[in-house]
Design a protein around this motif. Sequence first.
Motif, mmCIF file in Angstrom:
data_model
loop_
_atom_site.group_PDB
_atom_site.id
_atom_site.type_symbol
_atom_site.label_atom_id
_atom_site.label_comp_id
_atom_site.label_asym_id
_atom_site.label_seq_id
_atom_site.Cartn_x
_atom_site.Cartn_y
_atom_site.Cartn_z
ATOM 1 N N GLU A 130 18.047 54.048 54.316
ATOM 2 C CA GLU A 130 17.094 53.434 53.583
ATOM 3 C C GLU A 130 17.126 52.253 53.074
ATOM 4 O O GLU A 130 16.176 51.432 52.485
ATOM 5 C CB GLU A 130 16.956 54.364 52.234
ATOM 6 N N LEU A 131 18.157 51.492 53.426
ATOM 7 C CA LEU A 131 18.487 50.223 52.890
ATOM 8 C C LEU A 131 17.668 49.296 53.717
ATOM 9 O O LEU A 131 17.255 48.047 53.256
ATOM 10 C CB LEU A 131 19.867 49.810 53.033
ATOM 11 N N THR A 132 17.175 49.350 54.946
ATOM 12 C CA THR A 132 16.845 48.679 55.800
ATOM 13 C C THR A 132 15.500 48.301 55.254
ATOM 14 O O THR A 132 15.280 46.730 55.287
ATOM 15 C CB THR A 132 16.411 49.228 57.042
ATOM 16 N N ASP A 133 14.437 48.866 54.773
ATOM 17 C CA ASP A 133 13.253 48.244 54.245
ATOM 18 C C ASP A 133 13.494 47.542 53.022
ATOM 19 O O ASP A 133 12.994 46.469 52.601
ATOM 20 C CB ASP A 133 12.380 49.719 53.893
ATOM 21 N N LYS A 134 14.469 47.962 52.237
ATOM 22 C CA LYS A 134 14.824 47.240 50.897
ATOM 23 C C LYS A 134 15.175 45.935 51.171
ATOM 24 O O LYS A 134 14.918 44.826 50.651
ATOM 25 C CB LYS A 134 15.535 47.788 50.019
ATOM 26 N N ILE A 135 16.117 45.783 52.311
ATOM 27 C CA ILE A 135 17.034 44.560 52.759
ATOM 28 C C ILE A 135 15.785 43.602 53.102
ATOM 29 O O ILE A 135 15.844 42.410 53.129
ATOM 30 C CB ILE A 135 17.893 44.718 53.655
ATOM 31 N N ASN A 136 14.893 44.070 53.895
ATOM 32 C CA ASN A 136 13.650 43.334 54.538
ATOM 33 C C ASN A 136 12.749 42.759 53.623
ATOM 34 O O ASN A 136 12.460 41.642 53.645
ATOM 35 C CB ASN A 136 13.035 44.237 55.460
ATOM 36 N N GLU A 137 12.630 43.371 52.470
ATOM 37 C CA GLU A 137 11.730 42.897 51.280
ATOM 38 C C GLU A 137 12.424 41.662 50.587
ATOM 39 O O GLU A 137 11.691 40.875 50.651
ATOM 40 C CB GLU A 137 11.490 43.840 50.368
ATOM 41 N N ILE A 138 13.512 41.845 50.674
ATOM 42 C CA ILE A 138 14.325 40.653 49.669
ATOM 43 C C ILE A 138 14.341 39.506 50.836
ATOM 44 O O ILE A 138 14.302 38.451 50.559
ATOM 45 C CB ILE A 138 15.811 41.178 49.584
ATOM 46 N N LEU A 139 14.768 39.599 52.229
ATOM 47 C CA LEU A 139 14.756 38.765 53.125
ATOM 48 C C LEU A 139 13.388 37.865 53.355
ATOM 49 O O LEU A 139 13.288 36.818 53.658
ATOM 50 C CB LEU A 139 15.302 39.152 54.487
ATOM 51 N N ALA A 140 12.458 38.752 53.073
ATOM 52 C CA ALA A 140 11.176 38.003 53.202
ATOM 53 C C ALA A 140 10.906 36.993 52.147
ATOM 54 O O ALA A 140 9.930 36.257 52.312
ATOM 55 C CB ALA A 140 10.031 39.084 53.191
ATOM 56 N N GLY A 141 11.627 37.157 50.949
ATOM 57 C CA GLY A 141 11.475 36.009 50.168
ATOM 58 C C GLY A 141 12.305 34.900 50.256
ATOM 59 O O GLY A 141 12.472 33.902 49.454
ATOM 60 N N ILE A 142 12.966 34.706 51.533
ATOM 61 C CA ILE A 142 13.720 33.707 51.798
ATOM 62 C C ILE A 142 13.039 33.002 52.796
ATOM 63 O O ILE A 142 13.299 33.355 53.911
ATOM 64 C CB ILE A 142 15.086 34.051 52.043
ATOM 65 N N SER A 143 12.269 31.856 52.576
ATOM 66 C CA SER A 143 11.670 30.955 53.676
ATOM 67 C C SER A 143 12.636 30.319 54.536
ATOM 68 O O SER A 143 13.775 30.120 54.432
ATOM 69 C CB SER A 143 10.855 29.990 52.892
#
Length: 284
Positions: A252-265
Amino acid sequence: MKRKLSLFAVIALVTSLFLAACGSGGSEGSGDSGGSDSGGDDVFRVGMEAGYAPFNWTQMDDANGGVKIDGNPEYAGGYDVEVAKRIAEGLGKELVIVKTEWDGLVPSLNSDKIDAIIAGMSPTEERKETIDFSDNYYNSDLVMVVKKGGDYENATSIQDFSGAKITAQLNTFHYSVIEQINGVSQQPAMDSFPAMRVALESGIIDGYVSERPEGVSASSANENFAMVEFKEGFETSEDDTAIAVGVKKNSELTDKINEILAGISEEEQIKIMDAAIENQPAAE
């Protein structure tokens, strides 16, 4: 007789308290530990070598944002550490760095000793068979690290390394691409980048395959090294030269991590990497 009865009563009381304590501890231990055998829901345990500058390295203090290594007096720093901080903060967890040998990262993840791998790891097809990956948090190109002023410093094609003694890190795609060089003298794979730098310095090898950030790092840390970028380079897939977070299958971490990474340009990724290269310890 009265004293004997009292003694029995005390023994019974102690026994009942012991059993109750065991029962209580067992109940707490049966809860979800967040993918860690000792971390708990409030901890994000990240595995990395802490020996692959500028992605990750070991240092003696918390300078430049270094994070204490679990069970170790040393600290970890580098690009991966900065990304791990962002993810831990986004998850609302405390970051714990678990220093782990490269070959032990995937087994540690799958045995719940760590919650994620953030270690300059590429999401290759082979690795995807055993673990899942987040979206990419860096993309790079393959280079060769060689001796400055040597026979190979001015190479422009991988075929210029025909006859050269070349190696790469064990169990990486870097090692598998060496065979693309015609007539190369492929040396045994090595355990770590520090080991390859020592081998290059001593002349045991003529060069090693790496990614551009590590190549920049190596040539910055040692004036005797040079990084060769190719006009005619290795054939690789996009996943081979990407860097992503490794997580357990169906986590379940995958989607949460992707959300956070999307905020790093991408611009911010470059800024973080440039700072990591500048801040790396001289010995790395």
